[in-house]
Design a protein around this motif. Structure first.
Motif, PDB file in Angstrom:
ATOM      1  N   GLY A 192       0.825  -1.205   0.000  1.00 53.14           N
ATOM      2  CA  GLY A 192       0.000   0.000   0.000  1.00 53.14           C
ATOM      3  C   GLY A 192       0.856   1.251   0.000  1.00 53.14           C
ATOM      4  O   GLY A 192       1.972   1.255  -0.525  1.00 53.14           O
ATOM      5  N   LYS A 193       0.361   2.296   0.620  1.00 49.25           N
ATOM      6  CA  LYS A 193       0.992   3.614   0.595  1.00 49.25           C
ATOM      7  C   LYS A 193       2.180   3.664   1.556  1.00 49.25           C
ATOM      8  O   LYS A 193       2.015   3.599   2.771  1.00 49.25           O
ATOM      9  N   THR A 194       3.404   3.776   1.004  1.00 44.51           N
ATOM     10  CA  THR A 194       4.621   3.776   1.825  1.00 44.51           C
ATOM     11  C   THR A 194       5.502   4.979   1.529  1.00 44.51           C
ATOM     12  O   THR A 194       6.727   4.882   1.546  1.00 44.51           O
ATOM     13  N   ASP A 195       4.923   6.109   1.237  1.00 43.65           N
ATOM     14  CA  ASP A 195       5.713   7.278   0.835  1.00 43.65           C
ATOM     15  C   ASP A 195       6.275   7.989   2.068  1.00 43.65           C
ATOM     16  O   ASP A 195       5.647   8.856   2.669  1.00 43.65           O
ATOM     17  N   ILE A 196       7.472   7.590   2.454  1.00 37.65           N
ATOM     18  CA  ILE A 196       8.197   8.224   3.551  1.00 37.65           C
ATOM     19  C   ILE A 196       9.258   9.130   2.934  1.00 37.65           C
ATOM     20  O   ILE A 196      10.046   8.688   2.093  1.00 37.65           O
ATOM     21  N   SER A 197       9.308  10.385   3.347  1.00 36.22           N
ATOM     22  CA  SER A 197      10.184  11.359   2.703  1.00 36.22           C
ATOM     23  C   SER A 197      11.652  11.048   2.969  1.00 36.22           C
ATOM     24  O   SER A 197      12.013  10.446   3.983  1.00 36.22           O
ATOM     25  N   GLU A 198      12.509  11.488   2.052  1.00 30.87           N
ATOM     26  CA  GLU A 198      13.953  11.304   2.219  1.00 30.87           C
ATOM     27  C   GLU A 198      14.448  12.035   3.457  1.00 30.87           C
ATOM     28  O   GLU A 198      15.350  11.557   4.159  1.00 30.87           O
ATOM     29  N   SER A 209       3.357   3.467  -6.524  1.00 28.05           N
ATOM     30  CA  SER A 209       3.787   4.835  -6.845  1.00 28.05           C
ATOM     31  C   SER A 209       5.298   4.976  -6.689  1.00 28.05           C
ATOM     32  O   SER A 209       5.939   4.240  -5.925  1.00 28.05           O
ATOM     33  N   GLU A 210       5.855   5.947  -7.395  1.00 27.45           N
ATOM     34  CA  GLU A 210       7.288   6.222  -7.291  1.00 27.45           C
ATOM     35  C   GLU A 210       7.660   6.805  -5.938  1.00 27.45           C
ATOM     36  O   GLU A 210       8.848   6.859  -5.589  1.00 27.45           O
ATOM     37  N   GLU A 211       6.684   7.247  -5.159  1.00 30.03           N
ATOM     38  CA  GLU A 211       6.967   7.809  -3.842  1.00 30.03           C
ATOM     39  C   GLU A 211       7.506   6.760  -2.873  1.00 30.03           C
ATOM     40  O   GLU A 211       7.997   7.090  -1.802  1.00 30.03           O
ATOM     41  N   ALA A 212       7.418   5.493  -3.242  1.00 35.11           N
ATOM     42  CA  ALA A 212       7.973   4.430  -2.396  1.00 35.11           C
ATOM     43  C   ALA A 212       9.479   4.284  -2.572  1.00 35.11           C
ATOM     44  O   ALA A 212      10.141   3.647  -1.743  1.00 35.11           O
ATOM     45  N   LEU A 213      10.050   4.855  -3.637  1.00 35.32           N
ATOM     46  CA  LEU A 213      11.468   4.613  -3.946  1.00 35.32           C
ATOM     47  C   LEU A 213      12.422   5.095  -2.857  1.00 35.32           C
ATOM     48  O   LEU A 213      13.429   4.416  -2.599  1.00 35.32           O
ATOM     49  N   PRO A 214      12.187   6.250  -2.182  1.00 32.16           N
ATOM     50  CA  PRO A 214      13.098   6.614  -1.091  1.00 32.16           C
ATOM     51  C   PRO A 214      13.184   5.534  -0.010  1.00 32.16           C
ATOM     52  O   PRO A 214      14.272   5.242   0.490  1.00 32.16           O
ATOM     53  N   LEU A 215      12.049   4.931   0.358  1.00 35.07           N
ATOM     54  CA  LEU A 215      12.060   3.862   1.354  1.00 35.07           C
ATOM     55  C   LEU A 215      12.803   2.640   0.830  1.00 35.07           C
ATOM     56  O   LEU A 215      13.609   2.038   1.552  1.00 35.07           O
TER      57      LEU A 215
END
Length: 584
Positions: free
Chosen positions: A179-185, A217-223
């Motif tokens: 699911g949603k794992t967008d944790i900021s750098e 989503s690409e927002e997962a890539l930092p994690l």
């Protein structure tokens, strides 16, 4: 997600206060009688609902399921659900009941009162820790293994599961998030710089944590990149049917028998179709790891089942009770490479089992390398020594400790009798060791059946600490009893203190008196994290040893097992006339 979590005071040294968490004082469950046909399985099982207050007094609801297959000191997983669900809906969404039975894992199902606050998640994280996690540690409903606790997140719960996994990487063995794992750098950088609970000189970035991330989503890539970094992965083009896979690098400059470079990062850039197949794959992924205790931040190793290890289950009836133990036969025995073999009896601690102690101590690995036959006995399930704790496996060891319902000296001496009858055991080279409650049982055998064993080693508990006034009676005879005690700096009871008047000190004095060893002129030396004391008799035999271990909690490791055999056990024989021969 917001960065305010890093400025919440509780999160500066996260793992320091985790063991102090107490569950909300719910009503005491009624414990049924032990099943005489399955005495080593938990007495409570089924679906339960519970609640705990957050810091503002609002009640947070969750449910949990304990499978019938659950054994003492088994797995626990906290599953964080999506918004808009009840915990019961979440439990019934997939075939969790049968999956948890199959993987012998207890599970908590956690949902928000309304919705998870993903911008400022610290309150939700604290509620999860103060609720399900504290409940699991309390052992009120089942005896959990703190080394096998996992986190899983689904939907909006995926981000919280990911934060728990990376913030508490010294506590959880693995996590999975779909699911949603967008944790900021920015947040990840701050987490990476936080100190660990185990070593002041290490940070969260130094602790490997296996993880499976599925986020479209690409927002997962930092994690994902953060996880690849902390797990020191090799950049290879690997994949399986559900994800890309990166494996931890084999570091030849940092090898330790207590841990293995086994961490993996799985990443799927799409959200797989949710269902029983996905749930089982996630459960299978996390439960293949355990984070065993030790100096520093624990030791990551692969899960090993008794069957995969080649253990043989033996059962007998003692005083009308079904008792069992496991046997490990080394290759040297199977191939008839020797005429006789030494034997080690390895006794687990409170609330554990022979199968647990096999994984924890790895005595079977020592046995394979040194040509030893090992017996891993299991204690019987008794009413707990602690208030509000589920009945669990225990040994009738120290004099003022319950339970005393079973004659464990009778059981363990019978195990020795049957092992020497069924295997070509060298009767002069039988040894016994144990951890915690098992250390107490080792010392009871040392007191009541010294003629059966050539040497003794107790880890994590010392006899006199359990007696009134911390003074144990003298040994009942003058038989020599070579013994090695091991305690950690962060251990239970009196830890590694040898201050006069302590139970540890009095235990050593008793052992020295029995063995005619000179404590006043004992040798002291240090080897890495190990601080040794060795007391010799007039023949300069090192009959009494004590070792304190820096930063060491209440645990045992493969390294201590190897050390005990190579540096102590293999140097002693118990001759037919009862005398002790030192062959070091």
């Amino acid at each position: 997600m917001g960065v305010n979590i890093l400025y919440t005071e509780e999160f500066h040294r996260l793992d320091d206060w985790l063991p102090t968490l107490k569950p909300y004082a719910n009503s005491q469950p009624e414990y049924p009688a032990v099943d005489p046909e399955k005495p080593n399985q938990t007495v409570l099982n089924g679906y339960f609902e519970n609640e705990s207050p957050d810091r503002y007094g609002n009640m947070v609801c969750y449910s949990f399921y304990i499978p019938k297959s659950y054994r003492h000191s088994g797995n626990s997983i906290i599953i964080i659900g999506d918004d808009g669900q009840t915990s019961k809906d979440m439990f019934e969404q997939y075939d969790w009941k049968n999956l948890l039975e199959k993987y012998e894992t207890a599970a908590y199902f956690v949902v928000p009162a309304e919705k998870w606050d993903l911008e400022h998640p610290e309150e939700d994280l604290l509620s999860i820790l103060r609720g399900p996690y504290a409940h699991a540690r309390s052992c009120q409903y089942y005896a959990a293994n703190y080394d096998a606790v996992y986190v899983m997140g689904l939907g909006c719960g995926a981000g919280l599961a990911s934060l728990l996994g990376i913030l508490f990487s010294s506590t959880f063995a693995a996590f999975a998030a779909v699911g949603k794992t967008d944790i900021s750098e920015k947040l990840l950088d701050k987490i990476a710089a936080l100190p660990t609970n185990g070593n002041n000189y290490e940070t969260k970035a130094d602790v490997a944590i296996p993880a499976w991330i599925a986020d479209g989503s690409e927002e997962a890539l930092p994690l994902v990149n953060y996880l690849k970094k902390v797990n020191h992965v090799i950049e290879e083009d690997l994949s399986n049917s559900v994800a890309r896979v990166w494996k931890e690098r084999y570091n030849t400059q940092h090898l330790c028998v207590n841990e293995q470079p086994v961490a993996e990062v799985w990443y799927c850039d799409t959200i797989p179709e949710k269902g029983n197949e996905l749930a089982e794959k996630m459960l299978a992924f996390v439960t293949k790891y355990k984070r065993w205790g030790g100096a520093g931040n624990g030791h990551l190793r692969r899960t090993i089942s008794p069957g995969a290890c080649g253990l043989i289950l033996r059962e007998i009836m003692i005083d009308g009770l079904k008792r069992h133990w496991y046997v490990y036969e080394p290759t040297a025995y199977k191939k008839n490479l020797k005429d006789t073999f030494p034997m080690v009896m390895a006794i687990h601690g409170y609330s554990c089992s022979g199968a647990f102690y096999m994984e924890n101590s790895s005595w079977q690995a020592v046995a394979e390398e040194r040509g030893i036959i090992v017996a891993f006995p299991s204690g019987y399930t008794h009413k707990s020594l602690r208030t509000n704790m589920v009945p669990t496996a225990a040994w009738s060891s120290f004099i003022d400790m319950q339970p005393q319902e079973t004659d464990d000296v009778k059981f363990l001496t019978k195990v020795v009798e049957l092992m020497t009858k069924d295997y070509p055991i060298d009767k002069t080279r039988i040894y016994v060791t144990g951890h915690s409650n098992g250390s107490g049982m080792t010392q009871k055998l040392m007191r009541e059946a010294p003629n059966l064993f050539a040497a003794f080693a107790g880890i994590g508990a010392m006899e006199a600490t359990m007696y009134p006034g911390k003074i144990a009676p003298p040994m009942p005879d003058d038989m020599i009893r070579p013994v090695w005690y091991i305690m950690g700096e962060r251990d239970l009871f009196e830890a590694d203190s040898l201050e006069p008047g302590t139970g540890n000190y009095n235990t050593i004095q008793n052992a020295c008196a029995c063995n005619r060893a000179d404590y006043a002129h004992a040798a002291h030396y240090t080897s890495g994290i190990y601080r040794h004391l060795v007391a010799y008799d007039k023949e300069h035999r090192p009959l009494v040893r004590f070792t304190g271990i820096d930063r060491w909690p209440h645990t045992v490791t493969p390294e201590t097992s190897m050390m005990i055999y190579d540096e102590f056990f293999c140097k002693y024989r118990r001759l037919e006339d009862g005398s002790s021969e030192y062959i070091g």
